[in-house]
Design a protein around this motif. Structure first.
Motif, PDB file in Angstrom:
ATOM      1  N   GLY A 162       0.800  -1.217   0.000  1.00 16.36           N
ATOM      2  CA  GLY A 162       0.000   0.000   0.000  1.00 16.36           C
ATOM      3  C   GLY A 162       0.833   1.267   0.000  1.00 16.36           C
ATOM      4  N   ALA A 163       2.019   1.200   0.591  1.00 17.22           N
ATOM      5  CA  ALA A 163       2.877   2.385   0.689  1.00 17.22           C
ATOM      6  C   ALA A 163       3.698   2.625  -0.570  1.00 17.22           C
ATOM      7  CB  ALA A 163       3.822   2.246   1.891  1.00 17.22           C
ATOM      8  N   GLN A 164       3.834   1.628  -1.437  1.00 20.27           N
ATOM      9  CA  GLN A 164       4.720   1.770  -2.598  1.00 20.27           C
ATOM     10  C   GLN A 164       4.418   2.998  -3.462  1.00 20.27           C
ATOM     11  OE1 GLN A 164       7.685   0.075  -2.900  1.00 20.27           O
ATOM     12  NE2 GLN A 164       6.932  -0.548  -0.885  1.00 20.27           N
ATOM     13  N   PRO A 165       3.146   3.293  -3.794  1.00 22.65           N
ATOM     14  CA  PRO A 165       2.900   4.491  -4.618  1.00 22.65           C
ATOM     15  C   PRO A 165       3.368   5.775  -3.929  1.00 22.65           C
ATOM     16  CG  PRO A 165       0.942   3.099  -4.557  1.00 22.65           C
ATOM     17  CD  PRO A 165       1.919   2.530  -3.555  1.00 22.65           C
ATOM     18  N   HIS A 166       3.203   5.864  -2.615  1.00 20.84           N
ATOM     19  CA  HIS A 166       3.614   7.059  -1.879  1.00 20.84           C
ATOM     20  C   HIS A 166       5.134   7.189  -1.858  1.00 20.84           C
ATOM     21  CE1 HIS A 166      -0.533   6.984  -0.774  1.00 20.84           C
ATOM     22  NE2 HIS A 166      -0.397   5.952   0.047  1.00 20.84           N
ATOM     23  N   ILE A 167       5.801   6.058  -1.635  1.00 15.16           N
ATOM     24  CA  ILE A 167       7.266   6.053  -1.612  1.00 15.16           C
ATOM     25  C   ILE A 167       7.800   6.424  -2.992  1.00 15.16           C
ATOM     26  CG2 ILE A 167       9.309   4.587  -1.310  1.00 15.16           C
ATOM     27  CD1 ILE A 167       7.562   2.977   0.769  1.00 15.16           C
ATOM     28  N   ALA A 168       7.245   5.801  -4.030  1.00 11.55           N
ATOM     29  CA  ALA A 168       7.707   6.070  -5.392  1.00 11.55           C
ATOM     30  C   ALA A 168       7.484   7.528  -5.773  1.00 11.55           C
ATOM     31  CB  ALA A 168       6.994   5.144  -6.378  1.00 11.55           C
ATOM     32  N   GLU A 169       6.326   8.080  -5.403  1.00 17.15           N
ATOM     33  CA  GLU A 169       6.023   9.474  -5.741  1.00 17.15           C
ATOM     34  C   GLU A 169       7.035  10.419  -5.106  1.00 17.15           C
ATOM     35  OE1 GLU A 169       2.642  12.843  -4.735  1.00 17.15           O
ATOM     36  OE2 GLU A 169       2.030  10.737  -4.727  1.00 17.15           O
ATOM     37  N   SER A 170       7.311  10.215  -3.834  1.00 20.09           N
ATOM     38  CA  SER A 170       8.246  11.087  -3.133  1.00 20.09           C
ATOM     39  C   SER A 170       9.664  10.929  -3.669  1.00 20.09           C
ATOM     40  CB  SER A 170       8.224  10.795  -1.639  1.00 20.09           C
ATOM     41  OG  SER A 170       9.180  11.606  -0.971  1.00 20.09           O
ATOM     42  N   LEU A 171      10.121   9.690  -3.813  1.00 19.49           N
ATOM     43  CA  LEU A 171      11.509   9.470  -4.230  1.00 19.49           C
ATOM     44  C   LEU A 171      11.734   9.852  -5.685  1.00 19.49           C
ATOM     45  CD1 LEU A 171      12.501   6.240  -2.292  1.00 19.49           C
ATOM     46  CD2 LEU A 171      12.761   8.641  -1.631  1.00 19.49           C
ATOM     47  N   ALA A 172      10.672   9.897  -6.493  1.00 21.62           N
ATOM     48  CA  ALA A 172      10.813  10.353  -7.881  1.00 21.62           C
ATOM     49  C   ALA A 172      11.243  11.823  -7.922  1.00 21.62           C
ATOM     50  CB  ALA A 172       9.510  10.162  -8.645  1.00 21.62           C
ATOM     51  N   ARG A 173      10.914  12.554  -6.878  1.00 20.59           N
ATOM     52  CA  ARG A 173      11.310  13.965  -6.795  1.00 20.59           C
ATOM     53  C   ARG A 173      12.734  14.125  -6.266  1.00 20.59           C
ATOM     54  NH1 ARG A 173       5.682  14.362  -5.153  1.00 20.59           N
ATOM     55  NH2 ARG A 173       6.219  14.238  -2.933  1.00 20.59           N
ATOM     56  N   ALA A 174      13.352  13.029  -5.873  1.00 23.11           N
ATOM     57  CA  ALA A 174      14.715  13.069  -5.320  1.00 23.11           C
ATOM     58  C   ALA A 174      15.559  11.972  -5.962  1.00 23.11           C
ATOM     59  CB  ALA A 174      14.657  12.902  -3.805  1.00 23.11           C
ATOM     60  N   PRO A 175      15.746  12.053  -7.297  1.00 20.14           N
ATOM     61  CA  PRO A 175      16.437  10.961  -7.997  1.00 20.14           C
ATOM     62  C   PRO A 175      17.894  10.774  -7.588  1.00 20.14           C
ATOM     63  CG  PRO A 175      16.149  12.843  -9.454  1.00 20.14           C
ATOM     64  CD  PRO A 175      15.382  13.144  -8.188  1.00 20.14           C
ATOM     65  N   GLN A 176      18.458  11.740  -6.879  1.00 21.02           N
ATOM     66  CA  GLN A 176      19.856  11.622  -6.439  1.00 21.02           C
ATOM     67  C   GLN A 176      20.010  10.653  -5.277  1.00 21.02           C
ATOM     68  OE1 GLN A 176      17.758  14.040  -5.696  1.00 21.02           O
ATOM     69  NE2 GLN A 176      18.118  14.724  -3.596  1.00 21.02           N
ATOM     70  N   LEU A 177      18.907  10.288  -4.630  1.00 22.08           N
ATOM     71  CA  LEU A 177      18.986   9.400  -3.471  1.00 22.08           C
ATOM     72  C   LEU A 177      19.160   7.947  -3.883  1.00 22.08           C
ATOM     73  CD1 LEU A 177      16.147  10.756  -1.151  1.00 22.08           C
ATOM     74  CD2 LEU A 177      18.586  11.264  -1.085  1.00 22.08           C
ATOM     75  N   ARG A 178      20.012   7.247  -3.163  1.00 20.99           N
ATOM     76  CA  ARG A 178      20.150   5.804  -3.315  1.00 20.99           C
ATOM     77  C   ARG A 178      19.007   5.183  -2.521  1.00 20.99           C
ATOM     78  NH1 ARG A 178      24.647   5.402  -0.587  1.00 20.99           N
ATOM     79  NH2 ARG A 178      26.073   5.582  -2.330  1.00 20.99           N
ATOM     80  N   HIS A 179      18.238   4.290  -3.148  1.00 17.80           N
ATOM     81  CA  HIS A 179      17.085   3.640  -2.493  1.00 17.80           C
ATOM     82  C   HIS A 179      17.342   2.141  -2.493  1.00 17.80           C
ATOM     83  CE1 HIS A 179      12.523   2.532  -2.756  1.00 17.80           C
ATOM     84  NE2 HIS A 179      12.961   2.436  -1.524  1.00 17.80           N
ATOM     85  N   VAL A 180      17.442   1.563  -1.305  1.00 18.76           N
ATOM     86  CA  VAL A 180      17.734   0.142  -1.159  1.00 18.76           C
ATOM     87  C   VAL A 180      16.579  -0.510  -0.406  1.00 18.76           C
ATOM     88  CG1 VAL A 180      19.367  -1.566  -0.294  1.00 18.76           C
ATOM     89  CG2 VAL A 180      20.199   0.667  -1.071  1.00 18.76           C
ATOM     90  N   LYS A 181      15.930  -1.467  -1.078  1.00 20.45           N
ATOM     91  CA  LYS A 181      14.809  -2.194  -0.466  1.00 20.45           C
ATOM     92  C   LYS A 181      15.318  -3.531   0.050  1.00 20.45           C
ATOM     93  CE  LYS A 181      10.821  -2.054  -2.581  1.00 20.45           C
ATOM     94  NZ  LYS A 181       9.706  -1.998  -3.543  1.00 20.45           N
ATOM     95  N   ILE A 182      15.107  -3.780   1.347  1.00 18.60           N
ATOM     96  CA  ILE A 182      15.662  -4.968   1.990  1.00 18.60           C
ATOM     97  C   ILE A 182      14.536  -5.756   2.645  1.00 18.60           C
ATOM     98  CG2 ILE A 182      17.240  -5.793   3.778  1.00 18.60           C
ATOM     99  CD1 ILE A 182      18.740  -3.053   3.320  1.00 18.60           C
ATOM    100  N   GLU A 183      14.457  -7.045   2.317  1.00 19.51           N
ATOM    101  CA  GLU A 183      13.467  -7.907   2.965  1.00 19.51           C
ATOM    102  C   GLU A 183      13.845  -8.060   4.430  1.00 19.51           C
ATOM    103  OE1 GLU A 183      12.744 -12.484   2.631  1.00 19.51           O
ATOM    104  OE2 GLU A 183      11.625 -11.484   1.022  1.00 19.51           O
ATOM    105  N   ASP A 184      12.843  -7.880   5.283  1.00 19.12           N
ATOM    106  CA  ASP A 184      13.082  -7.950   6.719  1.00 19.12           C
ATOM    107  C   ASP A 184      12.268  -9.087   7.314  1.00 19.12           C
ATOM    108  OD1 ASP A 184      14.312  -6.932   9.076  1.00 19.12           O
ATOM    109  OD2 ASP A 184      12.405  -6.027   9.647  1.00 19.12           O
ATOM    110  N   GLY A 185      12.600  -9.464   8.521  1.00 16.12           N
ATOM    111  CA  GLY A 185      11.879 -10.511   9.217  1.00 16.12           C
ATOM    112  C   GLY A 185      12.683 -10.987  10.405  1.00 16.12           C
ATOM    113  N   PRO A 186      12.112 -11.931  11.174  1.00 11.01           N
ATOM    114  CA  PRO A 186      12.824 -12.462  12.338  1.00 11.01           C
ATOM    115  C   PRO A 186      14.188 -13.015  11.927  1.00 11.01           C
ATOM    116  CG  PRO A 186      10.551 -13.211  12.309  1.00 11.01           C
ATOM    117  CD  PRO A 186      10.804 -12.530  10.987  1.00 11.01           C
ATOM    118  N   GLY A 187      15.175 -12.714  12.734  1.00 11.94           N
ATOM    119  CA  GLY A 187      16.514 -13.233  12.475  1.00 11.94           C
ATOM    120  C   GLY A 187      17.277 -12.501  11.388  1.00 11.94           C
ATOM    121  N   ARG A 188      16.710 -11.432  10.856  1.00 10.98           N
ATOM    122  CA  ARG A 188      17.416 -10.637   9.850  1.00 10.98           C
ATOM    123  C   ARG A 188      18.221  -9.569  10.587  1.00 10.98           C
ATOM    124  NH1 ARG A 188      16.211 -11.546   4.160  1.00 10.98           N
ATOM    125  NH2 ARG A 188      14.748 -13.269   4.190  1.00 10.98           N
ATOM    126  N   PRO A 189      19.548  -9.706  10.596  1.00  7.03           N
ATOM    127  CA  PRO A 189      20.359  -8.853  11.470  1.00  7.03           C
ATOM    128  C   PRO A 189      20.326  -7.361  11.128  1.00  7.03           C
ATOM    129  CG  PRO A 189      21.759 -10.281  10.126  1.00  7.03           C
ATOM    130  CD  PRO A 189      20.343 -10.714   9.906  1.00  7.03           C
TER     131      PRO A 189
END
Length: 107
Positions: free
Chosen positions: A38-65
């Motif tokens: 649900g948040a992806q469109p909001h994240i994409a809209e905002s970050l599209a205005r800041a193309p200089q930013l490095r965006h790293v998507k990381i899967e999270d969960g139990p035991g993920r350090p």
């Protein structure tokens, strides 16, 4: 930027993240998380205005350090880093302006 890609199954180490130069947005979540989807469109809209930013998507969960090292509790959590140091955090953004606040902290 990796806005349309899923969350990476393999994460960098905390030392690698701490050593990142410049502005980076770490996004913790999972591909099956309804809040994350649900948040992806909001994240994409905002970050599209800041193309200089490095965006790293990381899967999270139990035991993920990396997520544990940032005390991530809810998804998605966006952590805004300048030269590896956290300057802002946005949890479960409900619109692009939520993400814009984190981007502004990097300016």
């Amino acid at each position: 930027m990796m806005e349309s890609a899923g969350y990476a199954k393999t994460a960098p180490t905390r030392a690698e993240v701490d050593a990142l130069e410049g502005a980076t947005v770490l996004e913790f979540g999972t591909d099956w998380c309804g809040y994350c989807r649900g948040a992806q469109p909001h994240i994409a809209e905002s970050l599209a205005r800041a193309p200089q930013l490095r965006h790293v998507k990381i899967e999270d969960g139990p035991g993920r350090p990396l997520g544990r090292s940032f005390r991530v509790k809810l998804w998605p959590t966006l952590i805004f880093l300048r030269n590896g140091a956290e300057v802002a955090r946005v949890v479960r953004p409900s619109d692009a302006s939520d993400v814009d606040e984190g981007v502004a902290a990097l300016a």
